[in-house]
Motif scaffolding. Structure first.
Motif, PDB file in Angstrom:
ATOM      1  N   LYS A 111       0.774  -1.240   0.000  1.00  0.00           N
ATOM      2  CA  LYS A 111       0.000   0.000   0.000  1.00  0.00           C
ATOM      3  C   LYS A 111       0.810   1.297   0.000  1.00  0.00           C
ATOM      4  CE  LYS A 111      -4.187  -2.110   1.126  1.00  0.00           C
ATOM      5  NZ  LYS A 111      -5.583  -1.866   1.205  1.00  0.00           N
ATOM      6  N   TYR A 153       5.021  11.162   4.121  1.00  0.00           N
ATOM      7  CA  TYR A 153       3.917  10.190   4.172  1.00  0.00           C
ATOM      8  C   TYR A 153       3.826   9.433   2.839  1.00  0.00           C
ATOM      9  CZ  TYR A 153      -1.001   8.638   4.212  1.00  0.00           C
ATOM     10  OH  TYR A 153      -2.149   7.903   4.125  1.00  0.00           O
ATOM     11  N   LYS A 156       6.379   6.617   2.415  1.00  0.00           N
ATOM     12  CA  LYS A 156       6.371   5.496   3.346  1.00  0.00           C
ATOM     13  C   LYS A 156       5.304   4.449   3.027  1.00  0.00           C
ATOM     14  CE  LYS A 156       8.128   6.205   7.263  1.00  0.00           C
ATOM     15  NZ  LYS A 156       8.613   6.527   8.560  1.00  0.00           N
ATOM     16  N   SER A 157       5.190   3.501   3.931  1.00  0.00           N
ATOM     17  CA  SER A 157       4.147   2.479   3.843  1.00  0.00           C
ATOM     18  C   SER A 157       3.859   2.090   5.287  1.00  0.00           C
ATOM     19  CB  SER A 157       4.676   1.274   3.057  1.00  0.00           C
ATOM     20  OG  SER A 157       4.021   0.100   3.442  1.00  0.00           O
ATOM     21  N   PHE A 158       2.739   1.429   5.507  1.00  0.00           N
ATOM     22  CA  PHE A 158       2.424   1.016   6.885  1.00  0.00           C
ATOM     23  C   PHE A 158       3.412  -0.027   7.404  1.00  0.00           C
ATOM     24  CE2 PHE A 158       0.881  -3.340   6.732  1.00  0.00           C
ATOM     25  CZ  PHE A 158       0.722  -3.526   5.381  1.00  0.00           C
ATOM     26  N   ASP A 160       6.435  -0.159   8.125  1.00  0.00           N
ATOM     27  CA  ASP A 160       7.378   0.130   9.208  1.00  0.00           C
ATOM     28  C   ASP A 160       6.692   0.834  10.388  1.00  0.00           C
ATOM     29  OD1 ASP A 160       7.099   2.676   8.197  1.00  0.00           O
ATOM     30  OD2 ASP A 160       9.228   3.025   7.834  1.00  0.00           O
ATOM     31  N   ALA A 161       5.370   0.759  10.428  1.00  0.00           N
ATOM     32  CA  ALA A 161       4.632   1.342  11.563  1.00  0.00           C
ATOM     33  C   ALA A 161       4.824   0.447  12.794  1.00  0.00           C
ATOM     34  CB  ALA A 161       3.155   1.464  11.210  1.00  0.00           C
ATOM     35  N   PRO A 162       4.632   1.027  14.000  1.00  0.00           N
ATOM     36  CA  PRO A 162       4.858   0.235  15.220  1.00  0.00           C
ATOM     37  C   PRO A 162       4.043  -1.061  15.246  1.00  0.00           C
ATOM     38  CG  PRO A 162       4.445   2.540  15.760  1.00  0.00           C
ATOM     39  CD  PRO A 162       4.216   2.404  14.291  1.00  0.00           C
TER      40      PRO A 162
ATOM     41  N   CYS B  84      -4.231   4.535   5.314  1.00  0.00           N
ATOM     42  CA  CYS B  84      -3.069   3.733   5.691  1.00  0.00           C
ATOM     43  C   CYS B  84      -2.159   4.678   6.455  1.00  0.00           C
ATOM     44  CB  CYS B  84      -2.358   3.205   4.453  1.00  0.00           C
ATOM     45  SG  CYS B  84      -3.198   1.796   3.772  1.00  0.00           S
ATOM     46  N   TYR B  85      -1.722   4.256   7.611  1.00  0.00           N
ATOM     47  CA  TYR B  85      -1.058   5.201   8.506  1.00  0.00           C
ATOM     48  C   TYR B  85       0.413   4.863   8.723  1.00  0.00           C
ATOM     49  CZ  TYR B  85      -5.977   6.095   9.210  1.00  0.00           C
ATOM     50  OH  TYR B  85      -7.297   6.373   8.981  1.00  0.00           O
ATOM     51  N   THR B  86       1.171   5.916   8.919  1.00  0.00           N
ATOM     52  CA  THR B  86       2.600   5.735   9.213  1.00  0.00           C
ATOM     53  C   THR B  86       2.817   5.974  10.707  1.00  0.00           C
ATOM     54  OG1 THR B  86       3.083   8.063   8.765  1.00  0.00           O
ATOM     55  CG2 THR B  86       3.224   6.554   6.900  1.00  0.00           C
ATOM     56  N   GLN B  89       1.936   9.149  12.519  1.00  0.00           N
ATOM     57  CA  GLN B  89       0.523   9.494  12.736  1.00  0.00           C
ATOM     58  C   GLN B  89      -0.081   8.779  13.952  1.00  0.00           C
ATOM     59  OE1 GLN B  89      -0.562   8.311   8.732  1.00  0.00           O
ATOM     60  NE2 GLN B  89      -0.920  10.426   8.130  1.00  0.00           N
TER      61      GLN B  89
END
Lengths: 285, 334
Positions: A111, A153, A156-158, A160-162, B84-86, B89
Motif C-alpha cells: 500500500k 507520508y 512510506k508504507s504502513f 514500518d509502523a509500530p 493507511c497510517y505511518t 501518525q
C-alpha cells in the motif's frame, strides 16, 4: 544485491539471461495462475539454471482457492524451502499451512502512494499560479504549498509502523515487495524485514474489468495480457500510464532505482518485470 | 424471511439530521480530522480516510454533535479511519481512537490498515470493528484473517459478483457484510488495490471584482489519476501495440451499480446496503429514492427477470445511464 526475474510465461524464460531468483506466476490475475504442469516446468528450469525460486500468487477469489492450494502443496513437496508472494491476506493463511513455505507480502498489500500524476504536487513543483476561465469567469488558480510531512507520508508504507514488523515475523513474513516511487522510498531500517523493489514497471492499480481498460469491452478473460500493451498519455503526462492485462503501471528509471537502493539499506533484491530490461541489467545497475 | 436491508450512508457536515431520519437511514459512516492533523497531512490527500476535505468534519466536537442527535433517533454512527497510517501518525490516532471509544453515540470504526488493526488489538478496543472495502476481502480465507482481528462486519469489494457475495455471507452468518449499491460513478478499479492519486479538496474561493481567485493544492491534474487516464483516453492520447476498439466513455459507465443483485440478495439476512458519498462536496442521501424504489420492486417481483426489467428502467430514470451488461460482472442479468 540479488537480481530476480518475474514472469508467468515459460517461453519468455527461454529468452532471458539466468537470474539469481526466478519469480514465477502472476501478481494480479487469477486467470493467469499457472497449472501444476507449468509450475513443474518452471521449477525444472530453476533447478537446471541453479536459480532461487519464488512462486507469485495474485489476490485470489473463492473459486480459485483450491487451485492456489494445489500449487502450494506441490511446491511444498518439491522444494525444501521456497518463498511465496501473496497479494491478499486470505492467501497468507493458506501459505502458513505449509511449514517450508515462506510468505512474502506482495506489492498490492504494501500500500504505497504511487501514482506519478501527483509528482509535481508532492514535490512542490507545480506552477504557482494559473489563469483560466471557469464558468465564463476569469479565474486565478493559486497552488497551495505541500507540507514536508505529506511528502514523507507519500514515501512510506504502513510496513514500518509500530507493531507491524512483529506481526510480520510472527506470521513468518520476512520480506515485503515494494514499488519504486517518483518521490523516492523512505522505509525505516529493520533487521527483521527485507525489501524487494520492482523494475522497471511500478504498479498503480488493478481491476476485474479487464475488457474495459483494454478497450475490447467484454467481460471474461480474452487473454489480452499476453499480447496487448496500451500506453496512455505519452506527450501529456510526465509518466504515461501503461496498461497490461488487468493492471495499470508506470515506467520507472534507473535514477529512481539507484536512489531507492542507496537510501534504503533493507532493499536487497531487484525484481525485473521486463525481459529486455533484465537482459541488460548489468548496464542499468 | 426477507431481508429488510439495513441502509448505510455517508454523513457529511452539510447533511441535515432531519433528512437522514426522513430518508429512513439505519446507519451512517463519517469521518473527521483536526487542524493539527491537516497541517501535516492535508486530508484532501485522503490521509485520514478515503473521504475528502468537504466531506469530513473539521473537528470531533462538530461530528459528535451530529452523531448524538442521530443516536437519540436510533441511528448508529461509525467513524471511518480507513487510511493507511505511518508511525508518525500514531500519537494522533491513539488519542482519537480513545476519544471515539469514549463517545456513546459512536458504534465503532471502519478500518483497513493492518497496523491500525494491530493497534486496536493492543489498545483492547471494545467497540465494533468494520473492515473497509479497502481490506479487499476477495475470499473466505481473508474473512477468517479479519475475524482474528475481531472484525464484526466486512464491506465487500464493489467488483464481487452476487454469487460470490452470497457464498461468503452464507458461510459466516455470525458476521455482517456490506455491499455497495447504486454507485454508477464508473470507477473501473479495485478500491483496496488502487493507488491512483486523489485530491479531494474544497478550494478556497475569493471573488475580487470580476475575477475569481481559487487557492487549492492541486492545480495540475483533474483531481485524480484515474480521471487523468480517462481524459487521455477521451482525447485519443493513447496507443496500443495491437488493434483495439476506439475508446468510448459511454462503454465505461453503467456497470458496478449492483442494483440487479437485490432480488438475489433479498433472502440473505446478514447483508446491508451501502451508499457511498465520497468527494469534496458529496451528499450522503444521493440515491436513496432510487434505492427505495428498487427495494420495493425486489420485494414484490415474482422473479429475477421481472425485477431486472424494473431495475433497468430505474437506472435510466434516476441516473440517466444505460445498463452496460457487456462489461458488467453482475450476476443479475439486467
Amino acid at each position: 544485491m540479488k537480481y530476480a526475474f518475474l514472469t508467468d510465461d515459460l517461453k519468455t524464460l527461454a529468452k532471458t539471461k539466468t537470474p539469481d531468483i526466478l519469480y514465477f506466476g502472476s501478481e494480479f490475475c487469477v486467470n493467469m495462475m499457472p497449472d501444476i504442469k507449468t509450475l513443474e516446468k518452471a521449477l525444472k528450469f530453476s533447478l537446471k539454471r541453479k536459480t532461487g525460486f519464488v512462486l507469485v500468487l495474485p489476490f485470489i477469489s473463492n473459486d480459485k482457492i483450491k487451485q492456489a492450494d494445489k500449487l502450494l502443496a506441490f511446491l511444498s513437496r518439491h522444494k525444501k524451502r521456497a518463498e511465496v508472494i501473496f497479494n491478499d491476506w486470505g492467501t497468507l493463511l493458506l501459505i502458513l499451512k505449509y511449514k517450508n513455505l515462506e510468505p512474502v507480502a506482495g506489492r498490492l498489500l504494501t500500500k504505497q502512494r504511487k501514482d506519478p500524476a501527483a509528482f509535481d504536487i508532492i514535490e512542490n513543483k507545480q506552477r504557482k499560479m494559473k489563469i483560466t476561465v471557469i464558468n465564463g469567469r476569469q479565474t486565478i488558480l493559486e497552488s497551495k504549498k505541500i507540507p514536508a510531512a505529506l511528502k514523507e507520508y507519500f514515501q512510506k508504507s504502513f510496513i514500518d509502523a509500530p507493531g507491524v514488523s512483529e506481526f510480520m515475523t510472527e506470521n513468518k513474513i520476512r520480506r515485503c515487495e515494494l514499488d519504486l516511487l517518483p518521490w523516492s522510498i523512505k522505509i525505516k531500517e529493520s533487521k527483521k524485514i527485507k525489501l524487494s523493489v520492482y523494475f522497471p514497471y511500478a504498479n498503480i492499480t488493478v481491476t476485474r474489468y479487464c475488457g474495459a481498460i483494454n478497450l475490447n469491452y467484454s467481460k471474461g478473460c480474452a487473454r489480452l495480457c499476453a499480447s496487448r500493451i496500451t500506453e496512455v498519455g505519452a506527450g501529456r503526462l510526465k509518466y504515461p500510464y501503461i496498461i497490461k492485462g488487468n493492471a495499470v503501471f508506470y515506467r520507472t528509471g534507473s535514477e529512481m532505482l539507484g536512489k531507492a537502493v542507496l537510501q534504503n539499506k533493507n532493499i536487497d533484491r531487484i525484481v525485473f518485470n521486463d525481459a529486455e530490461s533484465f537482459n541488460k541489467h548489468n548496464t542499468i545497475i | 424471511m426477507i431481508n429488510k436491508f439495513k441502509i448505510v450512508t455517508g454523513l457529511t457536515p452539510q447533511d441535515e439530521i432531519s433528512a437522514v431520519i426522513k430518508d429512513g437511514i439505519d446507519e451512517v459512516y463519517c469521518g473527521y480530522y483536526d487542524s493539527s492533523f491537516d497541517k501535516k497531512w492535508p486530508v484532501a490527500f485522503t490521509t485520514v480516510n478515503r473521504r475528502g476535505e468537504g466531506v469530513n468534519f473539521k473537528n470531533f466536537k462538530d461530528l459528535a454533535a451530529k452523531t448524538r442527535q442521530l443516536f437519540k433517533k436510533g441511528v448508529k454512527s461509525y467513524i471511518t479511519f480507513n487510511g493507511c497510517y505511518t508511525g508518525e501518525q500514531y500519537p494522533w490516532l491513539i488519542k482519537n481512537i480513545k476519544k471515539t471509544e469514549a463517545e456513546k453515540s459512536i458504534e465503532g470504526l471502519i478500518v483497513n490498515d493492518i497496523g491500525l488493526l494491530l493497534l486496536l488489538k493492543k489498545l483492547k478496543y471494545k467497540k465494533n470493528i468494520t473492515i473497509s472495502t479497502l481490506g479487499s476481502a476477495f475470499n473466505n480465507s481473508a474473512v477468517d484473517f479479519y475475524k482474528k482481528f475481531g472484525a464484526s462486519r466486512i464491506v465487500l469489494d464493489r467488483q464481487l459478483t452476487a454469487d460470490e457475495i452470497i457464498k461468503t455471507a452464507l458461510k459466516y452468518p455470525e458476521l455482517e457484510f456490506e455491499v455497495f449499491i447504486v454507485s454508477t460513478g464508473g470507477c473501473l478499479f479495485i478500491d483496496g488495490y488502487c493507488s491512483f492519486f486523489h485530491c479531494l479538496e474544497k478550494p478556497e474561493k475569493i471573488i475580487k471584482g470580476q475575477i475569481l481567485h481559487i487557492r487549492k493544492y492541486d492545480i495540475t491534474t483533474s483531481g485524480a489519476g484515474c480521471c487523468e487516464l480517462l481524459n487521455c483516453f477521451s482525447k485519443k492520447q493513447y496507443s496500443s501495440n495491437t488493434q483495439t476498439q476506439r475508446f468510448s466513455l459511454s462503454k465505461t459507465l453503467g456497470f458496478n451499480c449492483n442494483i440487479c443483485m437485490l432480488f438475489k440478495l433479498k433472502n440473505i439476512k446478514n447483508i446491508s446496503l451501502k451508499i457511498d458519498s465520497r468527494g469534496a462536496n458529496g451528499t450522503g442521501v444521493t440515491g436513496i429514492e432510487m434505492l427505495k424504489d428498487l427495494l420495493n420492486a425486489a420485494e414484490k417481483s415474482k422473479n429475477q427477470k421481472q425485477y431486472a426489467a424494473f431495475a433497468k428502467k430505474t437506472l435510466m430514470k434516476f441516473k440517466k445511464i444505460k445498463c452496460n451488461p457487456a462489461i458488467c460482472l453482475c450476476g443479475g442479468k439486467l
